[in-house]
Design a protein around this motif. Structure first.
Motif, PDB file in Angstrom:
ATOM      1  N   THR A   1       0.796  -1.226   0.000  1.00  8.82           N
ATOM      2  CA  THR A   1       0.000   0.000   0.000  1.00  8.82           C
ATOM      3  C   THR A   1       0.829   1.276   0.000  1.00  8.82           C
ATOM      4  O   THR A   1       0.508   2.223  -0.722  1.00  8.82           O
ATOM      5  N   LEU A   2       1.882   1.339   0.813  1.00  5.15           N
ATOM      6  CA  LEU A   2       2.683   2.555   0.875  1.00  5.15           C
ATOM      7  C   LEU A   2       3.590   2.659  -0.347  1.00  5.15           C
ATOM      8  O   LEU A   2       4.135   1.652  -0.807  1.00  5.15           O
ATOM      9  N   PRO A   3       3.791   3.849  -0.866  1.00  6.33           N
ATOM     10  CA  PRO A   3       4.697   4.004  -2.009  1.00  6.33           C
ATOM     11  C   PRO A   3       6.146   3.764  -1.585  1.00  6.33           C
ATOM     12  O   PRO A   3       6.500   3.959  -0.417  1.00  6.33           O
ATOM     13  N   PRO A   4       7.001   3.347  -2.497  1.00  8.39           N
ATOM     14  CA  PRO A   4       8.419   3.140  -2.158  1.00  8.39           C
ATOM     15  C   PRO A   4       9.077   4.430  -1.693  1.00  8.39           C
ATOM     16  O   PRO A   4       8.674   5.532  -2.083  1.00  8.39           O
ATOM     17  N   ASP A   5      10.087   4.295  -0.843  1.00  4.20           N
ATOM     18  CA  ASP A   5      10.904   5.439  -0.479  1.00  4.20           C
ATOM     19  C   ASP A   5      12.130   5.457  -1.399  1.00  4.20           C
ATOM     20  O   ASP A   5      12.224   4.627  -2.309  1.00  4.20           O
ATOM     21  N   PRO A   6      13.058   6.370  -1.222  1.00  4.90           N
ATOM     22  CA  PRO A   6      14.189   6.436  -2.151  1.00  4.90           C
ATOM     23  C   PRO A   6      15.028   5.156  -2.218  1.00  4.90           C
ATOM     24  O   PRO A   6      15.782   4.966  -3.177  1.00  4.90           O
ATOM     25  N   HIS A   7      14.881   4.280  -1.199  1.00  3.16           N
ATOM     26  CA  HIS A   7      15.694   3.071  -1.162  1.00  3.16           C
ATOM     27  C   HIS A   7      14.962   1.842  -1.702  1.00  3.16           C
ATOM     28  O   HIS A   7      15.550   0.769  -1.796  1.00  3.16           O
ATOM     29  N   GLY A   8      13.679   1.992  -2.002  1.00  6.29           N
ATOM     30  CA  GLY A   8      12.925   0.866  -2.526  1.00  6.29           C
ATOM     31  C   GLY A   8      11.631   0.646  -1.769  1.00  6.29           C
ATOM     32  O   GLY A   8      11.195   1.513  -0.987  1.00  6.29           O
ATOM     33  N   PRO A   9      10.990  -0.501  -1.975  1.00  8.03           N
ATOM     34  CA  PRO A   9       9.722  -0.796  -1.296  1.00  8.03           C
ATOM     35  C   PRO A   9       9.845  -0.711   0.225  1.00  8.03           C
ATOM     36  O   PRO A   9      10.858  -1.105   0.807  1.00  8.03           O
ATOM     37  N   VAL A  10       8.798  -0.215   0.854  1.00  8.53           N
ATOM     38  CA  VAL A  10       8.770  -0.014   2.299  1.00  8.53           C
ATOM     39  C   VAL A  10       8.444  -1.336   2.994  1.00  8.53           C
ATOM     40  O   VAL A  10       7.590  -2.098   2.531  1.00  8.53           O
ATOM     41  N   PRO A  11       9.097  -1.653   4.120  1.00  5.36           N
ATOM     42  CA  PRO A  11       8.779  -2.892   4.830  1.00  5.36           C
ATOM     43  C   PRO A  11       7.431  -2.830   5.541  1.00  5.36           C
ATOM     44  O   PRO A  11       7.031  -1.782   6.051  1.00  5.36           O
ATOM     45  N   ARG A  12       6.760  -3.957   5.565  1.00  7.56           N
ATOM     46  CA  ARG A  12       5.472  -4.115   6.261  1.00  7.56           C
ATOM     47  C   ARG A  12       5.699  -5.074   7.424  1.00  7.56           C
ATOM     48  O   ARG A  12       6.257  -6.165   7.232  1.00  7.56           O
ATOM     49  N   ILE A  13       5.272  -4.675   8.627  1.00  7.14           N
ATOM     50  CA  ILE A  13       5.504  -5.464   9.837  1.00  7.14           C
ATOM     51  C   ILE A  13       4.166  -5.962  10.361  1.00  7.14           C
ATOM     52  O   ILE A  13       3.337  -5.166  10.824  1.00  7.14           O
ATOM     53  N   GLU A  14       3.948  -7.254  10.280  1.00  9.95           N
ATOM     54  CA  GLU A  14       2.689  -7.863  10.717  1.00  9.95           C
ATOM     55  C   GLU A  14       2.932  -8.669  11.991  1.00  9.95           C
ATOM     56  O   GLU A  14       3.737  -9.594  11.989  1.00  9.95           O
ATOM     57  N   VAL A  15       2.247  -8.306  13.050  1.00  4.78           N
ATOM     58  CA  VAL A  15       2.400  -8.991  14.332  1.00  4.78           C
ATOM     59  C   VAL A  15       1.029  -9.305  14.902  1.00  4.78           C
ATOM     60  O   VAL A  15       0.208  -8.401  15.093  1.00  4.78           O
ATOM     61  N   ARG A  16       0.774 -10.581  15.171  1.00  5.98           N
ATOM     62  CA  ARG A  16      -0.487 -10.995  15.800  1.00  5.98           C
ATOM     63  C   ARG A  16      -0.377 -10.805  17.314  1.00  5.98           C
ATOM     64  O   ARG A  16      -0.495 -11.742  18.087  1.00  5.98           O
ATOM     65  N   HIS A  17      -0.134  -9.554  17.712  1.00  8.35           N
ATOM     66  CA  HIS A  17       0.123  -9.282  19.118  1.00  8.35           C
ATOM     67  C   HIS A  17      -1.074  -9.664  19.977  1.00  8.35           C
ATOM     68  O   HIS A  17      -0.916 -10.131  21.101  1.00  8.35           O
TER      69      HIS A  17
END
Length: 588
Positions: free
Chosen positions: A438-454
């Motif tokens: 969903t988020l657009p890439p930053d200058p370094h590439g695709p943004v990481p997504r952190i999924e936690v079933r907290h």
């Protein structure tokens, strides 16, 4: 062409660099963030100025604070507390260095062996790992924490739990003890005066009891960098790696390049082996460096991101999976008398409950203390529970403190005593790091997504958290607290581990027992993400650094024809006079 390129200068990368540079290899370390060469001039003790995750000096972002931080995508409501830059997240760790639980390793046969995550053990025994722990303990160095009023109160409460007083390093059963921490012992005027003019090196040495661990260690003022009290890697392993030629016969000083964000791992045709990396500098230019071995040490978020953006193989689907984060909780007591909570190292006492995790005393300066006392997954204490279903379990109230009760609790931080619950988590495949859709890439590439079933953890992990919170409440009440509150902390990802885990089973691990990629030669990982599990609930840094030492030794043997050293040599301490002289002479 260096022998080894290390990606990341946080908790693990400088360990590998120091060990291999000491053996004469040409090592280049690339760090995406800044290097704080003169912290006494660059840092402050203002909590928001330092710790704000968006605008703070210690954040995940570029060295220019006018620029935005690097984004992360959270599908759930949670928060990652990390730092970019030389030292990484060790810049604000408390120096806690307990050994991991033996039950987290293969071959353990104690009576509580089934209380651990037996499907995701380390692929070697604790007895094999112990010499690497000892090596790091002497290098940092790690010593028994200095004591004060808050520790005496914690011990008073711990005695009432009926557990043993532990005076050894290996975890043998339910017990309480002083922390083993990587903070230099107070000497001279340190800890004996509050006069800032008398807390300067060399009159003061070691911990000055300032109480500001989370803002980066400045103490004692005027000390050489390698003699700053708290042994974050920028104060310990980084000075050693940059001066390896001065203190190690045949050693070669490592090179460090900051503001160098690695965007791709290069491989040989067919992907059979790593051959280098591409990194981006602050001016936007891309650079290529080739090396005989590539070591990833960018952390639990950046390592999976780089793996995916580089198109590296993931045949079993475990890249980025299995993230553990010690399902933290926070229990605190309000006392009528002085606790000394704001003085001394942030955490110097703990209780361990093998198979469950641990409870450790953590004290913070006022703004961070307020944050911790309002950061809850439940509703307002005494009004509604937000559907959390968490009972008091020995506490008077659960949830976010508000109004008069919050004012009363915060009226004097030196009348508080706090306990941090640190669980032994299960490794869960659904907890993972991927690339954001969903988020657009930053200058370094695709943004990481952190999924936690907290909020949907395994039954064992939830059991461990509730059990430890109940013990913490019992401890605080026995220590003399007139009121005890359990926060039911919201997801705060602070102790992250295992997103690129090693393991015995190729179906559920990314790395083999040497920390080497299962799907390509000359590519290794050496930081928290390589840990096989949550190390029994111990603070992870010592385990990570011992594992990084072991990985460096394996690299030296496999690729450079060297002999192992941990079992045959004596470690050199980061406060050795030869290191100090070189640090001063070279302005490091």
């Amino acid at each position: 062409m260096p022998d080894v390129v290390v990606v990341g200068a946080g908790g693990g990368g400088p360990v590998v660099a120091k060990e291999l540079a000491a053996r004469g290899l040409d090592v280049l370390v690339l760090e995406a963030g800044a290097r704080h060469l003169r912290p006494e001039q660059e840092w402050t003790r203002l909590e928001d100025d330092t710790n704000n995750p968006i605008t703070g000096l210690l954040r995940v972002g570029p060295s220019r604070r006018e620029e935005a931080p690097w984004l992360r995508d959270f599908p759930q409501n949670s928060f990652v507390w990390q730092i970019a830059g030389v030292g990484g997240t060790t810049l604000h760790y408390f120096g806690n260095c307990p050994r991991p639980a033996p039950g987290a390793f293969s071959g353990y046969d104690g009576p509580d062996r089934d209380n651990y995550d037996t499907a995701h053990l380390f692929p070697f025994t604790y007895a094999e790992f112990r010499p690497y722990l000892e090596w790091c303990e002497e290098t940092l160095p790690v010593r028994t924490a200095a004591m004060g009023t808050k520790e005496a109160l914690f011990f008073r409460g711990a005695e009432a739990l009926g557990v043993a007083h532990q005076t050894w390093k290996d975890l043998r059963g339910p017990s309480y003890r002083a922390q083993e921490n990587a903070i230099l012992q107070p000497e001279g005027t340190a800890g004996r005066t509050s006069d800032p003019l008398r807390l300067r090196y060399p009159e003061a040495q070691g911990c000055t009891f300032c109480g500001h661990c989370f803002q980066g260690c400045l103490e004692p003022r005027h000390a050489p960098r390698n003699l700053k009290a708290r042994r974050s890697t920028d104060n310990s392993y980084v000075p050693m790696m940059l001066t390896a030629d001065a203190w190690s016969p045949g050693g070669r000083a490592a090179k460090l390049l900051t503001d160098a964000y690695v965007v791709r791992v290069l491989t040989e045709p067919g992907g059979a082996a790593a051959r280098g990396v591409v990194y981006r500098t602050a001016d936007g230019a891309l650079h290529t460096v080739e090396a005989k071995v590539v070591v990833l040490a960018g952390g639990c978020v950046e390592n999976p991101r780089l793996w995916f953006t580089s198109g590296l193989p993931n045949p079993n689907g475990w890249v980025g999976r299995g993230l553990t984060e010690h399902h933290l909780d926070w229990v605190f007591g309000v006392f009528d008398d002085y606790t000394g909570a704001s003085k001394g190292a942030g955490s110097s006492a703990r209780c361990d409950f093998p198979g469950y995790g641990g409870v450790e005393n953590v004290c913070l300066p006022p703004a961070l203390q307020s944050f911790a006392m309002t950061f809850s997954d439940s509703g307002m204490a005494g009004f509604y529970d937000n559907g959390s279903g968490v009972g008091p379990q020995g506490a008077d109230t659960v949830g976010r403190l508000v109004g008069a009760e919050l004012k009363s609790a915060l009226a004097d931080v030196d009348n508080l005593l706090t306990a941090l619950v640190v669980t032994d988590d299960d490794v869960e495949p659904a907890n993972r790091v991927t690339l954001s859709p969903t988020l657009p890439p930053d200058p370094h590439g695709p943004v990481p997504r952190i999924e936690v079933r907290h909020r949907g953890r395994t039954a064992r992990t939830r059991r461990n958290r509730d059990y430890l919170a109940a013990r913490a409440a019992e401890l605080l009440r026995a220590a003399g607290a007139r009121r005890v509150h359990r926060m039911d902390w919201a997801p705060l990802l602070l102790h992250m581990q295992s997103s690129m885990r090693m393991g015995a089973d190729p179906a559920t691990s990314v790395l083999d027992a040497d920390g080497r990629s299962r799907w390509g030669d000359r590519l290794y990982i050496a930081d928290n993400s390589a840990l096989a599990n949550s190390v029994g609930g111990a603070n992870p840094t010592l385990s990570t650094q011992a594992l990084a030492t072991r990985t460096a030794e394996k690299i030296f043997q496999r690729h450079f024809g060297g002999d192992p050293w941990v079992h045959t040599e004596a470690p050199v301490s980061s406060i050795d006079d030869r290191v100090t002289r070189a640090v001063i002479e070279r302005g490091l």
